[in-house]
Scaffold this motif. Structure first.
Motif, PDB file in Angstrom:
ATOM      1  N   ARG A   1      10.314   1.605 -16.009  1.00 20.58           N
ATOM      2  CA  ARG A   1       9.975   2.997 -16.305  1.00 20.58           C
ATOM      3  C   ARG A   1       8.514   3.301 -15.967  1.00 20.58           C
ATOM      4  NH1 ARG A   1      10.815   3.606 -22.077  1.00 20.58           N
ATOM      5  NH2 ARG A   1      11.552   1.459 -22.227  1.00 20.58           N
ATOM      6  N   LEU A   2       7.644   2.356 -16.270  1.00 21.10           N
ATOM      7  CA  LEU A   2       6.231   2.571 -15.952  1.00 21.10           C
ATOM      8  C   LEU A   2       6.029   2.689 -14.448  1.00 21.10           C
ATOM      9  CD1 LEU A   2       4.516   0.152 -18.494  1.00 21.10           C
ATOM     10  CD2 LEU A   2       4.330   2.651 -18.442  1.00 21.10           C
ATOM     11  N   ARG A   3       6.668   1.817 -13.702  1.00 19.11           N
ATOM     12  CA  ARG A   3       6.540   1.859 -12.243  1.00 19.11           C
ATOM     13  C   ARG A   3       7.113   3.147 -11.667  1.00 19.11           C
ATOM     14  NH1 ARG A   3       8.486  -4.173 -10.199  1.00 19.11           N
ATOM     15  NH2 ARG A   3       6.496  -5.241 -10.461  1.00 19.11           N
ATOM     16  N   HIS A   4       8.254   3.555 -12.186  1.00 23.32           N
ATOM     17  CA  HIS A   4       8.968   4.672 -11.580  1.00 23.32           C
ATOM     18  C   HIS A   4       8.360   6.025 -11.930  1.00 23.32           C
ATOM     19  CE1 HIS A   4      12.592   6.449  -9.726  1.00 23.32           C
ATOM     20  NE2 HIS A   4      12.425   7.410 -10.626  1.00 23.32           N
ATOM     21  N   TYR A   5       7.944   6.223 -13.163  1.00 21.96           N
ATOM     22  CA  TYR A   5       7.549   7.555 -13.619  1.00 21.96           C
ATOM     23  C   TYR A   5       6.049   7.835 -13.610  1.00 21.96           C
ATOM     24  CZ  TYR A   5      12.382   7.864 -15.279  1.00 21.96           C
ATOM     25  OH  TYR A   5      13.744   7.891 -15.352  1.00 21.96           O
ATOM     26  N   SER A   6       5.244   6.804 -13.494  1.00 15.85           N
ATOM     27  CA  SER A   6       3.796   7.025 -13.590  1.00 15.85           C
ATOM     28  C   SER A   6       3.248   7.802 -12.393  1.00 15.85           C
ATOM     29  CB  SER A   6       3.061   5.678 -13.689  1.00 15.85           C
ATOM     30  OG  SER A   6       3.382   5.030 -14.897  1.00 15.85           O
TER      31      SER A   6
ATOM     32  N   THR B   1       0.796  -1.232   0.000  1.00 16.72           N
ATOM     33  CA  THR B   1       0.000   0.000   0.000  1.00 16.72           C
ATOM     34  C   THR B   1       0.826   1.280   0.000  1.00 16.72           C
ATOM     35  OG1 THR B   1      -0.135  -0.066   2.419  1.00 16.72           O
ATOM     36  CG2 THR B   1      -1.930  -1.114   1.192  1.00 16.72           C
ATOM     37  N   GLY B   2       2.147   1.198   0.166  1.00 17.60           N
ATOM     38  CA  GLY B   2       2.962   2.402   0.226  1.00 17.60           C
ATOM     39  C   GLY B   2       3.740   2.623  -1.055  1.00 17.60           C
ATOM     40  N   GLY B   3       4.535   3.692  -1.092  1.00 18.31           N
ATOM     41  CA  GLY B   3       5.418   3.949  -2.216  1.00 18.31           C
ATOM     42  C   GLY B   3       4.694   3.973  -3.540  1.00 18.31           C
ATOM     43  N   GLY B   4       5.254   3.243  -4.515  1.00 19.24           N
ATOM     44  CA  GLY B   4       4.667   3.213  -5.840  1.00 19.24           C
ATOM     45  C   GLY B   4       3.270   2.652  -5.881  1.00 19.24           C
ATOM     46  N   PHE B   5       2.946   1.754  -4.965  1.00 21.52           N
ATOM     47  CA  PHE B   5       1.597   1.184  -4.930  1.00 21.52           C
ATOM     48  C   PHE B   5       0.578   2.262  -4.572  1.00 21.52           C
ATOM     49  CE2 PHE B   5       4.643  -2.149  -4.008  1.00 21.52           C
ATOM     50  CZ  PHE B   5       4.265  -3.134  -4.898  1.00 21.52           C
ATOM     51  N   PHE B   6       0.941   3.119  -3.616  1.00 18.55           N
ATOM     52  CA  PHE B   6       0.064   4.230  -3.268  1.00 18.55           C
ATOM     53  C   PHE B   6      -0.058   5.201  -4.439  1.00 18.55           C
ATOM     54  CE2 PHE B   6      -0.315   8.588  -1.532  1.00 18.55           C
ATOM     55  CZ  PHE B   6      -1.564   8.475  -0.936  1.00 18.55           C
ATOM     56  N   ARG B   7       1.044   5.440  -5.111  1.00 24.55           N
ATOM     57  CA  ARG B   7       1.049   6.384  -6.231  1.00 24.55           C
ATOM     58  C   ARG B   7       0.224   5.872  -7.412  1.00 24.55           C
ATOM     59  NH1 ARG B   7       5.374   6.280  -9.731  1.00 24.55           N
ATOM     60  NH2 ARG B   7       6.590   5.294  -8.063  1.00 24.55           N
ATOM     61  N   LEU B   8       0.292   4.575  -7.675  1.00 26.84           N
ATOM     62  CA  LEU B   8      -0.345   4.012  -8.868  1.00 26.84           C
ATOM     63  C   LEU B   8      -1.783   3.570  -8.650  1.00 26.84           C
ATOM     64  CD1 LEU B   8       2.683   1.891 -10.119  1.00 26.84           C
ATOM     65  CD2 LEU B   8       1.873   4.051 -11.072  1.00 26.84           C
ATOM     66  N   PHE B   9      -2.096   3.110  -7.434  1.00 21.31           N
ATOM     67  CA  PHE B   9      -3.429   2.595  -7.151  1.00 21.31           C
ATOM     68  C   PHE B   9      -4.292   3.677  -6.491  1.00 21.31           C
ATOM     69  CE2 PHE B   9      -1.417  -1.872  -6.546  1.00 21.31           C
ATOM     70  CZ  PHE B   9      -1.294  -2.012  -7.922  1.00 21.31           C
TER      71      PHE B   9
END
Length: 279
Positions: A241-246, A190-198
């Motif tokens: 790239r998708l994970r990092h920049y989205s 739920t944190g980091g990229g998961f929070f950003r993307l979801f």
């Protein structure tokens, strides 16, 4: 109940997603954005009136001591993220011991405070590193937040307890895993990229879920995640790239909403208030 708000302080180019395309020998030649981004996080926290824990690389502390002093002066906890973002399961025990000692010295020299908390890069303490927690205990750390109790393609220890536990018999060291949401038998980060993307509702669901079980949540993110203007690494795999920049541009607003919806505090304060820690 207050939940633990934490920031993993590292440069944009030090992430696991780029470790095979950006050589460590080239780090000092890359554009540094960690001071600018971390100052933005400090401003966001000041605006929101919250305190947090900044798990910081020793490499960053050695190069930006004034930033470290600003973190401490703002009333946040300074904690260790190791020296240079090397995953624990890639080290031998004595290399790990030297890594955490070097990082702690750099952080304490820069911040003028004692370092008692540790987070492994990429939550890389798992079943492959039975020696890591004893080394942390021997070094006198009060707590670690280095375990992700789920299965992931880059990390994870799905058999680990979901909540705080004492990993070393006879030691006061407490491991406080990062919070995951559960849906049946499935665990979702739920944190980091998961929070950003979801959707942010997923993380709020997890916070409410653990609160209902009498436990504090542990949330994390990185300063580079609020920086949509950071350099692009075209040589990185498309998945990385998708994970990092989205959705970098959406992150600051989502953070403000999350902070507003739940009560937050430093990791050390949350650890001090823990009850029913599993032995």
């Amino acid at each position: 109940m207050r939940h633990a708000l934490s920031v993993d302080v590292e440069e944009w180019f030090q992430v696991g997603a780029f470790e095979r395309v950006i050589d460590k020998a080239d780090w000092d030649s890359r554009e540094s954005r960690v001071e600018y981004n971390t100052d933005a996080v400090l401003a966001l926290f000041a605006e929101s009136g919250v305190k947090a824990t900044f798990f910081t690389l020793g490499w960053v502390a050695a190069r930006h001591p004034a930033l470290i002093r600003r973190i401490v002066a703002a009333g946040h906890e300074l904690a260790s993220h190791g020296w240079a973002h090397q995953r624990v399961f890639t080290m031998q025990p004595e290399v790990f011991r030297a890594d955490i000692d070097r990082a702690r010295k750099a952080l304490e020299d820069a911040g003028g405070v004692r370092i008692t908390g540790y987070r492994a890069p990429s939550f890389s303490i798992d079943a492959r590193t039975p020696w890591a927690h004893p080394i942390l205990a021997d070094a006198g750390y009060a707590y670690s937040s280095s375990v992700a109790p789920l299965r992931h393609d880059h990390y994870g220890w799905p058999e680990a307890p979901r909540y705080a536990f004492q990993p070393v018999a006879g030691s006061p060291l407490i491991e406080v895993p990062v919070t995951v949401a559960t849906f049946g038998k499935r665990r979702i980060a739920t944190g980091g990229g998961f929070f950003r993307l979801f959707p942010a509702a997923l993380t709020s669901h997890a916070v409410r879920q653990v609160s209902a079980e009498g436990q504090p949540a542990v949330f994390y993110f990185h300063p580079w995640e609020i920086d949509p203007d950071q350099p692009r690494i075209a040589a990185a795999p498309i998945r990385s790239r998708l994970r990092h920049y989205s959705r970098l541009g959406a992150m600051a607003g989502k953070l403000r909403g999350l902070i507003r919806r739940h009560p937050w505090d430093r990791m050390d304060a949350v650890v001090a208030g823990l009850r029913n820690v599993t032995a």
